[in-house]
Design a protein around this motif. Structure first.
Motif, short mmCIF file in Angstrom:
data_model
loop_
_atom_site.label_atom_id
_atom_site.label_comp_id
_atom_site.label_asym_id
_atom_site.label_seq_id
_atom_site.Cartn_x
_atom_site.Cartn_y
_atom_site.Cartn_z
N LEU A 216 0.88 -1.29 0.10
CA LEU A 216 0.00 -0.08 0.03
C LEU A 216 0.81 1.10 0.01
N GLY A 217 2.06 1.33 0.75
CA GLY A 217 2.90 2.54 0.78
C GLY A 217 3.46 3.07 -0.69
N SER A 218 3.51 1.42 -1.39
CA SER A 218 4.22 2.23 -2.40
C SER A 218 3.09 2.91 -3.50
N ILE A 219 2.33 2.61 -3.26
CA ILE A 219 1.08 3.83 -4.08
C ILE A 219 1.09 4.84 -3.47
N THR B 33 8.65 8.85 2.31
CA THR B 33 9.58 8.08 2.37
C THR B 33 9.29 6.64 2.70
N MET B 34 9.26 5.42 2.61
CA MET B 34 8.11 4.84 2.83
C MET B 34 8.62 3.91 4.31
N ASP B 35 9.78 4.31 5.49
CA ASP B 35 9.70 4.94 6.52
C ASP B 35 8.47 6.25 7.08
N SER C 192 5.44 4.60 10.27
CA SER C 192 5.03 5.66 10.62
C SER C 192 4.22 6.59 11.40
N ALA C 193 3.49 6.82 10.49
CA ALA C 193 2.37 7.26 9.91
C ALA C 193 1.34 6.93 11.36
N ARG C 194 0.32 8.11 11.83
CA ARG C 194 -0.79 8.28 12.52
C ARG C 194 -1.38 6.71 12.27
N LEU C 195 -2.28 5.71 13.09
CA LEU C 195 -3.84 4.75 12.37
C LEU C 195 -4.76 5.68 12.20
N ILE C 196 -5.35 5.64 11.30
CA ILE C 196 -6.84 6.52 11.21
C ILE C 196 -7.65 5.33 12.13
N ALA D 15 1.84 -3.05 -7.76
CA ALA D 15 2.44 -2.34 -7.83
C ALA D 15 3.24 -1.33 -6.80
N ALA D 16 4.45 -2.66 -6.18
CA ALA D 16 5.33 -2.35 -5.75
C ALA D 16 6.57 -2.84 -6.46
#
Length: 391
Positions: free
Chosen positions: A172-175, A196-198, A202-206, A316-317
């Protein structure tokens, strides 16, 4: 199927408003600015517009009438649609059908909403994260159980896809990262900071499994296009973007019925649009896919035939969605980075790509065919549009 409409109509002008934080402008002001820019782009006068099809905030009654009044238009055909993010492509298709029926000759289609300003007017509005009037909110079987807002509903589909196919957060992050890279090349995009992928992980959960960068961004934004016959388009300022095919798929039984949240109406929408255009997924050079959430891109990659069901994550990746990839996607940044405008900006970007408006830093090389998609209407309506380059 409307194969008799294939290639007979074209988009001849596009425009957008400023994007992001525009508190001095209402949703209608934004729409009017985008419309004026589209009219100017086409090289016509507003008096030549005799059709108007709009989509705006849910709480603006008879939206097309308000827009027409502000633009100073009297037209032969006008209406507003209510299919959420599937409306923009529906509006373009309706414009073709209205012209074909002899109801009008030149149609302005567009969308505008002041989502950022609406959700930041005060602290209460910010905490509610609501873009519609409270009177329109669903009052039963939701808020009392903590089920509120679009992320909660879509998170169920993301988790379902993960459970069935092993889809990962990194996929999902690659998108999100690919679309942010595209936004960085777009000076009008709302969010252009490197991702970045990091950063993503590390982003807050929704709403689990969706985190901050999985969600499209609220923005003040509007876009508009001008539709007319290909015959007339030949005499106008811009090279026409041919409307080769369109299609729709509406799983009206609901998001939670059967496997609708994994097998979406996009499959039927795409099959219809491809047949009408006389093309296949392998012919598509670029895509502008409705990206309200990252996993919705995966679902549509699968349902529009770019990969098999369950293989959207690896596809996607692989880098396929980047400007240099197999299927450059959301080349202006999409709703995850450019601005969430219910898919209208993706129609605008699709036109600009087939016209080859950009320099090499943003232009998809040799782009001849672009697929644009829409998704909305309480999550179950899908729309697809195939645009072709003039030759």
């Amino acid at each position: 199927m409307a194969t008799n409409l294939r290639g007979r109509y074209a988009i001849v002008g596009v425009g957008n408003s400023p994007l992001g934080k525009v508190p001095e402008m209402s949703s209608l002001d934004l729409f009017v600015m985008a419309a004026k820019r589209a009219i100017d782009d086409a090289g016509i006068s507003k008096d030549e517009i005799d059709g108007l099809i709009t989509r705006g905030p849910d709480d603006v009654n008879v939206h097309h009438q308000r827009v027409g009044q502000l633009l100073g238009l009297n037209v032969d055909f006008s209406t507003s649609t209510d299919n959420g993010g599937a409306s923009q492509i529906l509006n373009v298709a309706m414009a073709c059908m209205a012209i074909d029926a002899g109801m009008c000759t030149t149609v302005l289609c567009g969308y505008g909403r002041d989502a950022w300003s609406r959700t930041h007017r005060n602290e209460t509005a910010r905490m509610r994260v609501a873009t519609t009037d409270p009177s329109l909110a669903r009052q039963e079987f939701g808020p009392e159980f903590g089920l509120f807002g679009a992320p909660a509903n879509y998170a169920l589909a993301a988790r379902r896809h993960m459970q069935l196919f092993g889809t990962t957060k990194e996929q999902l992050g690659s998108i999100a990262i690919a679309f942010r890279e595209h936004a960085a090349r777009n000076p009008e995009a709302f969010v252009r900071d490197p991702l970045t992928m990091d950063d993503y992980l590390s982003a807050r959960l929704i709403v689990d499994p969706l985190s901050f960068y999985d969600c499209s961004i609220f923005a003040d934004a509007a876009g508009a296009v001008i539709v007319t016959s290909l015959e007339r388009a030949r005499s106008l300022r811009q090279p026409p973007a041919h409307i080769l095919g369109f299609g729709f798929g509406n799983n009206l039984r609901g998001w939670h019925h059967d496997e609708n949240m994994v097998d979406t109406g996009a499959r039927r929408a795409g099959e219809t649009a491809y047949r009408m255009a006389g093309v296949s997924p392998g012919d598509i050079d670029a895509a502008q896919i409705y990206d309200c959430f990252t996993h919705m891109v995966l679902l549509q990659l699968e349902d529009y035939g770019f990969c098999e069901k369950g293989e959207g994550g690896p596809f996607a990746a692989s880098g396929a969605l980047t400007l240099e990839g197999r299927l450059p996607t959301n080349t202006s940044g999409g709703q995850l980075s450019e601005a969430h405008a219910e898919g209208m900006l993706q129609v605008v970007e699709g036109v600009r790509q087939v016209r080859h408006d950009y320099g090499p830093d943003r232009q998809v090389r040799d782009a001849e065919l672009v697929l644009v998609t829409g998704h909305g209407g309480a999550t179950v309506c899908q729309s697809a549009l195939v645009l072709g380059r003039d030759r």
